[in-house]
Scaffold this motif. Structure first.
Motif, PDB file in Angstrom:
ATOM      1  N   TRP A   1      -8.135  -7.294  -2.613  1.00 52.59           N
ATOM      2  CA  TRP A   1      -7.894  -8.658  -3.065  1.00 52.59           C
ATOM      3  C   TRP A   1      -6.422  -9.046  -3.013  1.00 52.59           C
ATOM      4  O   TRP A   1      -6.098 -10.213  -3.081  1.00 52.59           O
ATOM      5  CB  TRP A   1      -8.400  -8.825  -4.491  1.00 52.59           C
ATOM      6  N   GLY A   2      -5.545  -8.085  -2.936  1.00 46.56           N
ATOM      7  CA  GLY A   2      -4.118  -8.406  -2.946  1.00 46.56           C
ATOM      8  C   GLY A   2      -3.289  -7.176  -2.665  1.00 46.56           C
ATOM      9  O   GLY A   2      -3.817  -6.072  -2.455  1.00 46.56           O
ATOM     10  N   PRO A   3      -1.964  -7.318  -2.676  1.00 45.73           N
ATOM     11  CA  PRO A   3      -1.077  -6.217  -2.295  1.00 45.73           C
ATOM     12  C   PRO A   3      -0.865  -5.162  -3.375  1.00 45.73           C
ATOM     13  O   PRO A   3      -0.243  -4.143  -3.105  1.00 45.73           O
ATOM     14  CB  PRO A   3       0.246  -6.943  -1.991  1.00 45.73           C
ATOM     15  N   HIS A   4      -1.367  -5.408  -4.605  1.00 45.29           N
ATOM     16  CA  HIS A   4      -1.146  -4.450  -5.694  1.00 45.29           C
ATOM     17  C   HIS A   4      -2.482  -4.073  -6.337  1.00 45.29           C
ATOM     18  O   HIS A   4      -2.750  -4.436  -7.489  1.00 45.29           O
ATOM     19  CB  HIS A   4      -0.200  -5.039  -6.752  1.00 45.29           C
ATOM     20  N   PRO A   5      -3.334  -3.347  -5.622  1.00 45.64           N
ATOM     21  CA  PRO A   5      -4.697  -3.071  -6.121  1.00 45.64           C
ATOM     22  C   PRO A   5      -4.727  -2.340  -7.454  1.00 45.64           C
ATOM     23  O   PRO A   5      -5.620  -2.586  -8.268  1.00 45.64           O
ATOM     24  CB  PRO A   5      -5.319  -2.224  -5.006  1.00 45.64           C
ATOM     25  N   ALA A   6      -3.766  -1.463  -7.701  1.00 49.04           N
ATOM     26  CA  ALA A   6      -3.771  -0.697  -8.951  1.00 49.04           C
ATOM     27  C   ALA A   6      -3.539  -1.587 -10.163  1.00 49.04           C
ATOM     28  O   ALA A   6      -3.863  -1.190 -11.293  1.00 49.04           O
ATOM     29  CB  ALA A   6      -2.707   0.399  -8.897  1.00 49.04           C
ATOM     30  N   LEU A   7      -2.994  -2.784  -9.949  1.00 50.11           N
ATOM     31  CA  LEU A   7      -2.667  -3.668 -11.066  1.00 50.11           C
ATOM     32  C   LEU A   7      -3.727  -4.732 -11.318  1.00 50.11           C
ATOM     33  O   LEU A   7      -3.634  -5.488 -12.291  1.00 50.11           O
ATOM     34  CB  LEU A   7      -1.309  -4.341 -10.813  1.00 50.11           C
TER      35      LEU A   7
END
Length: 300
Positions: free
Chosen positions: A89-95
């Motif tokens: 969904w975006g560039p920071h999946p862990a967040l």
């Protein structure tokens, strides 16, 4: 690089912030990273303090976490393929699990089961890519507010079975997110506005209505709703709306918004009752899946 960072004013500020306890830093970050408008989840643009190149790595990581906790994000299903997981969904999946405020932009799902039995219909919908995409919202455990912006695409029916169990499941959480549902008929109306049959309008621009809040149409059914359906309606029903092509086409944008609730469905009590029944089948199906998975593990 370390010399350049040490000379950076932002890096110097970060070093000063590191002297504060984490609790105090967490109180400061929202004032730095907050944005005034919702942010596209596919392409966020965090504040410079969230960049390890400009800031201290510890401060950058903490500020980026606060960036996702603080702001409202836009998840546009129109630009995300149905098979894409939340990790894309975006560039920071862990967040992503830190997201608390989300706007979903979508069109009415066009997949619909013709099964008259609620259980069979739910098993069918559970396998569709559209349901899979909606179900991924359940992977966001910290949601506090969810606003669904849906473009109506189908007439005369309202196709709720794909997404309504997910909305119910979110509402069953403790604490439950505040869910708002907004609908627009612009896709249907603009296409009709430019239809050849209305030659007189060829040179006129269509004025979009935008979205209007119809959350109450999707509320949990009341006892009055259940009594009404039991008394006046027999057997499974598809949810009928009123034709917006002929009822709203000549209305002003403000009038379209004011009348929108009446055009989502002719029978709001029936819609609310059927969504609740469908959710019960959704829960049964999930319980069966859990039992089957546990049985498979025991056998293996």
């Amino acid at each position: 690089m370390s010399t350049i960072m040490a000379e950076s004013p932002l890096h110097q500020q970060s070093l000063l912030m590191l002297r504060l306890p984490r609790e105090l830093r967490d109180m400061i970050y929202p004032h730095i990273v907050a944005e005034t408008h919702p942010i596209p989840l596919s392409a966020p643009n965090p504040h410079a303090i969230t960049s390890p190149r400009a800031s201290h790595p510890t401060i950058a990581a903490e500020a980026l976490e606060s960036f996702y906790q603080t702001n409202t994000f836009i998840l546009d299903f129109h630009i995300i393929p149905r098979h894409i997981s939340p990790l894309r969904w975006g560039p920071h999946p862990a967040l992503l699990p830190h997201i608390r405020h989300l706007h979903v932009q979508t069109s009415e799902p066009l997949t619909y089961s013709r099964h008259l039995n609620y259980s069979d219909a739910e098993h069918w919908h559970a396998q569709t890519p559209d349901r899979g995409r909606w179900s991924k919202l359940l992977d966001l455990p910290r949601l506090e507010t969810l606003a669904v912006y849906m473009q109506k695409t189908e007439e005369p029916y309202f196709l709720f079975q794909v997404f309504s169990p997910v909305i119910y499941e979110l509402r069953a959480r403790d604490p439950a997110p505040d869910v708002t549902f907004l609908v627009s008929f612009d896709d249907v109306l603009e296409k009709e506005w430019h239809a050849p049959r209305w030659a007189v309008r060829e040179n006129d621009d269509y004025e979009p209505m935008g979205y209007t809040d119809v959350t109450e149409v999707f509320a949990v059914p009341t006892d009055e709703d259940r009594e009404f359906v039991a008394k006046h309606i027999r057997g499974p029903r598809r949810i009928l709306g009123t034709s917006v092509r002929y009822g709203l086409l000549d209305q002003s944008p403000a009038s379209r918004r004011a009348l929108a609730k009446a055009y989502v469905t002719k029978d709001p009590p029936l819609l609310r009752v059927l969504m609740e029944r469908h959710y019960q089948e959704y829960k049964k199906a999930r319980e069966e899946d859990i039992k089957d998975a546990a049985g498979s593990e025991t056998v293996s």
